[in-house]
Scaffold this active site. Structure first.
Site, PDB file in Angstrom:
ATOM      1  N   SER A 140       0.860  -1.191   0.000  1.00 35.57           N
ATOM      2  CA  SER A 140       0.000   0.000   0.000  1.00 35.57           C
ATOM      3  C   SER A 140       0.888   1.230   0.000  1.00 35.57           C
ATOM      4  O   SER A 140       2.059   1.149   0.396  1.00 35.57           O
ATOM      5  CB  SER A 140      -0.878   0.007   1.260  1.00 35.57           C
ATOM      6  OG  SER A 140      -1.635   1.205   1.334  1.00 35.57           O
ATOM      7  N   TYR A 154      -2.077  -1.544  10.339  1.00 33.70           N
ATOM      8  CA  TYR A 154      -2.107  -1.696   8.879  1.00 33.70           C
ATOM      9  C   TYR A 154      -0.800  -1.178   8.277  1.00 33.70           C
ATOM     10  O   TYR A 154      -0.159  -1.846   7.468  1.00 33.70           O
ATOM     11  CB  TYR A 154      -3.307  -0.915   8.332  1.00 33.70           C
ATOM     12  CG  TYR A 154      -3.503  -1.052   6.837  1.00 33.70           C
ATOM     13  CD1 TYR A 154      -3.966  -2.242   6.281  1.00 33.70           C
ATOM     14  CD2 TYR A 154      -3.238   0.011   5.976  1.00 33.70           C
ATOM     15  CE1 TYR A 154      -4.154  -2.370   4.905  1.00 33.70           C
ATOM     16  CE2 TYR A 154      -3.422  -0.100   4.607  1.00 33.70           C
ATOM     17  CZ  TYR A 154      -3.889  -1.293   4.068  1.00 33.70           C
ATOM     18  OH  TYR A 154      -4.074  -1.430   2.716  1.00 33.70           O
TER      19      TYR A 154
HETATM   20  N1  NAD Z   1      -8.699  -0.634  -1.372  1.00 32.73           N
HETATM   21  C1  NAD Z   1      -7.696   0.200  -1.196  1.00 32.73           C
HETATM   22  O1  NAD Z   1      -7.857   1.419  -1.192  1.00 32.73           O
HETATM   23  C2  NAD Z   1      -6.304  -0.355  -0.999  1.00 32.73           C
HETATM   24  C3  NAD Z   1      -5.242   0.558  -0.984  1.00 32.73           C
HETATM   25  C4  NAD Z   1      -3.947   0.079  -0.816  1.00 32.73           C
HETATM   26  C5  NAD Z   1      -3.727  -1.273  -0.698  1.00 32.73           C
HETATM   27  N2  NAD Z   1      -4.790  -2.126  -0.725  1.00 32.73           N
HETATM   28  C6  NAD Z   1      -4.500  -3.553  -0.594  1.00 32.73           C
HETATM   29  O2  NAD Z   1      -5.125  -4.273  -1.636  1.00 32.73           O
HETATM   30  C7  NAD Z   1      -5.438  -5.586  -1.150  1.00 32.73           C
HETATM   31  C8  NAD Z   1      -6.911  -5.868  -1.407  1.00 32.73           C
HETATM   32  O3  NAD Z   1      -7.651  -4.851  -0.752  1.00 32.73           O
HETATM   33  P1  NAD Z   1      -9.202  -4.633  -1.030  1.00 32.73           P
HETATM   34  O4  NAD Z   1      -9.455  -3.205  -0.793  1.00 32.73           O
HETATM   35  O5  NAD Z   1      -9.596  -5.282  -2.277  1.00 32.73           O
HETATM   36  O6  NAD Z   1      -9.800  -5.463   0.221  1.00 32.73           O
HETATM   37  P2  NAD Z   1     -11.248  -6.150   0.378  1.00 32.73           P
HETATM   38  O7  NAD Z   1     -11.475  -6.241   1.849  1.00 32.73           O
HETATM   39  O8  NAD Z   1     -12.224  -5.449  -0.448  1.00 32.73           O
HETATM   40  O9  NAD Z   1     -10.960  -7.623  -0.182  1.00 32.73           O
HETATM   41  C9  NAD Z   1      -9.994  -8.430   0.472  1.00 32.73           C
HETATM   42  C10 NAD Z   1     -10.182  -9.866   0.079  1.00 32.73           C
HETATM   43  O10 NAD Z   1      -9.226 -10.641   0.844  1.00 32.73           O
HETATM   44  C11 NAD Z   1      -9.905 -11.743   1.413  1.00 32.73           C
HETATM   45  N3  NAD Z   1      -9.268 -12.176   2.651  1.00 32.73           N
HETATM   46  C12 NAD Z   1      -9.173 -11.480   3.814  1.00 32.73           C
HETATM   47  N4  NAD Z   1      -8.589 -12.249   4.752  1.00 32.73           N
HETATM   48  C13 NAD Z   1      -8.305 -13.434   4.174  1.00 32.73           C
HETATM   49  C14 NAD Z   1      -7.725 -14.641   4.625  1.00 32.73           C
HETATM   50  N5  NAD Z   1      -7.318 -14.793   5.901  1.00 32.73           N
HETATM   51  N6  NAD Z   1      -7.593 -15.672   3.777  1.00 32.73           N
HETATM   52  C15 NAD Z   1      -8.035 -15.546   2.487  1.00 32.73           C
HETATM   53  N7  NAD Z   1      -8.596 -14.437   1.990  1.00 32.73           N
HETATM   54  C16 NAD Z   1      -8.735 -13.398   2.831  1.00 32.73           C
HETATM   55  C17 NAD Z   1     -11.331 -11.256   1.667  1.00 32.73           C
HETATM   56  O11 NAD Z   1     -12.241 -12.338   1.809  1.00 32.73           O
HETATM   57  C18 NAD Z   1     -11.575 -10.421   0.428  1.00 32.73           C
HETATM   58  O12 NAD Z   1     -12.069 -11.191  -0.654  1.00 32.73           O
HETATM   59  C19 NAD Z   1      -5.091  -5.599   0.330  1.00 32.73           C
HETATM   60  O13 NAD Z   1      -3.831  -6.191   0.507  1.00 32.73           O
HETATM   61  C20 NAD Z   1      -5.053  -4.133   0.684  1.00 32.73           C
HETATM   62  O14 NAD Z   1      -4.211  -3.873   1.788  1.00 32.73           O
HETATM   63  C21 NAD Z   1      -6.071  -1.701  -0.851  1.00 32.73           C
END
Ligand code: NAD
Length: 261
Positions: A140, A154
Site C-alpha cells: 500500500s 495496517y
Molecule cells: N482498497 C484500497 O484502497 C487499498 C489501498 C492500498 C492497498 N490495498 C490492498 O489491496 C489488497 C486488497 O484490498 P481490497 O481493498 O480489495 O480489500 P477487500 O477487503 O475489499 O478484499 C480483500 C479480500 O481478501 C480476502 N481475505 C481477507 N482475509 C483473508 C484470509 N485470511 N484468507 C483468504 N482471503 C482473505 C477477503 O475475503 C476479500 O475477498 C489488500 O492487501 C489491501 O491492503 C487496498
C-alpha cells in the site's frame, strides 16, 4: 503483455482489488485460481467464468498453512504448474494507537504478513522446479509512503511487505523468479466501503465522494487499474524488473504542499 496460458494464484480474489487482478489476468489468457475464505468466492468464480474466463476458486484461509498447502496441491493437480502468484489478500481495521491492542496487531500480522509468507513458501518450490515465476505482492502507499493517524497496525504490516518482496527478489533471482511490490492508493473496494461506513455511518457515499475528490486525480482507483499493473509485472515481458516497488495512486503521494493557489 504475455500471461497467456500461465497458471496464476490470486489471494483475496473474491472481491475488490483481487477480483480486478483475477479478471484482468484471466482476460489476457491466464488460468486463474482464486484463494479466498469469503462466502462470495463461488459467486465471483461463477460470474467470471460466465464471462468466458478461465477462473477457479479454492476456499483458503491464508492464515492456515495446512489449508494453503492443500489448495496449492489442488492447483498442481489441476494444471501441473504455478507461474504467477499475486499476494493480494489483506485486512485493515484502523484504531487510534492508544486503543490498538495486541489482538488488533496480531490480526494484521497474521493476515497481512504471515499470509503472503505462508502462501509464498508453499508456492515458490513449484516455481523453482520450473525455473520460472512471477510474484507480485500488494502492499500500500500506507506505511511505505504516507500515513494517517490510526493506521498503525495496517501501516507497519504493509510497509513490511516491501522488504518481503525485495528479499524474495534477491533470494530467487537465479531461479527465473521475479518479485515486485505494488503500492496502491485508495481504491473503490469493499475494504474502503467498510471504512466509509465507519467514518460516516449516516452517509458513507458522501465519505467516498470526499475521499475521491481529495486525490489529485479526482477519483478512486478501480480494481482493474491494479489488475493491469499486476498483469504487466506478471508477464513474460517484465523479466528484467525485480525487487521494485511501484506506486499506483492517482497522484496521492505527489503533492509537495497542500497550498491551493
Ligand atoms: N482498497 C484500497 O484502497 C487499498 C489501498 C492500498 C492497498 N490495498 C490492498 O489491496 C489488497 C486488497 O484490498 P481490497 O481493498 O480489495 O480489500 P477487500 O477487503 O475489499 O478484499 C480483500 C479480500 O481478501 C480476502 N481475505 C481477507 N482475509 C483473508 C484470509 N485470511 N484468507 C483468504 N482471503 C482473505 C477477503 O475475503 C476479500 O475477498 C489488500 O492487501 C489491501 O491492503 C487496498
Amino acid at each position: 503483455m504475455t500471461v497467456k496460458n500461465r497458471v496464476a494464484i490470486v489471494t483475496g480474489g473474491a472481491m475488490g482489488n483481487g477480483r480486478g487482478i483475477a479478471k484482468v489476468l484471466a482476460s489476457q489468457g491466464a488460468r486463474v485460481a482464486i484463494f479466498d475464505k469469503s462466502d462470495l468466492l463461488d459467486q465471483t468464480v461463477a460470474e467470471l467464468t460466465g464471462e468466458g474466463l478461465e477462473v477457479c476458486g479454492f476456499r483458503t484461509d491464508i492464515t492456515d498453512r495446512t489449508n494453503i498447502d492443500d489448495s496449492v496441491a489442488r492447483v498442481i493437480e489441476k494444471y501441473g504448474r504455478i507461474d504467477i502468484l499475486v499476494n493480494n489478500a489483506g485486512v485493515m481495521k484502523n484504531l487510534p494507537f492508544l486503543e490498538t491492542d495486541m489482538a488488533n496487531l496480531d490480526f494484521h500480522i497474521d493476515i497481512n504478513i504471515k499470509g503472503p509468507w505462508n502462501v509464498s513458501q508453499s508456492v515458490i518450490p513449484h516455481m523453482v522446479r520450473n525455473k520460472y515465476g512471477r510474484i507480485v505482492t500488494i502492499a500500500s502507499v500506507t506505511g511505505g509512503f504516507v500515513d494517517d493517524g490510526g493506521d498503525m497496525s495496517y501501516s507497519i504490516t504493509k510497509s513490511a511487505l516491501i522488504g518481503f518482496g525485495r528479499c524474495l527478489a534477491m533470494e530467487f533471482i537465479e531461479d527465473g523468479i521475479t518479485s515486485n511490490i505494488i503500492c496502491p492508493g485508495y481504491c473503490n473496494t469493499p475494504m474502503v466501503a467498510g471504512e466509509a461506513a465507519e467514518e460516516r455511518p449516516d452517509d458513507p457515499s458522501a465519505f467516498l465522494k470526499d475521499l475521491a475528490s481529495s486525490l489529485p486525480i479526482g477519483r478512486l482507483g478501480r480494481p482493474e487499474d491494479i489488475g493491469f499493473l499486476a498483469s504487466y509485472l506478471a508477464s513474460d515481458e517484465a523479466s528484467f524488473i525485480t525487487g521494485q516497488t511501484v506506486v499506483i495512486d492517482g497522484g496521492c503521494t505527489l503533492p509537495e504542499t497542500n497550498l491551493d493557489y
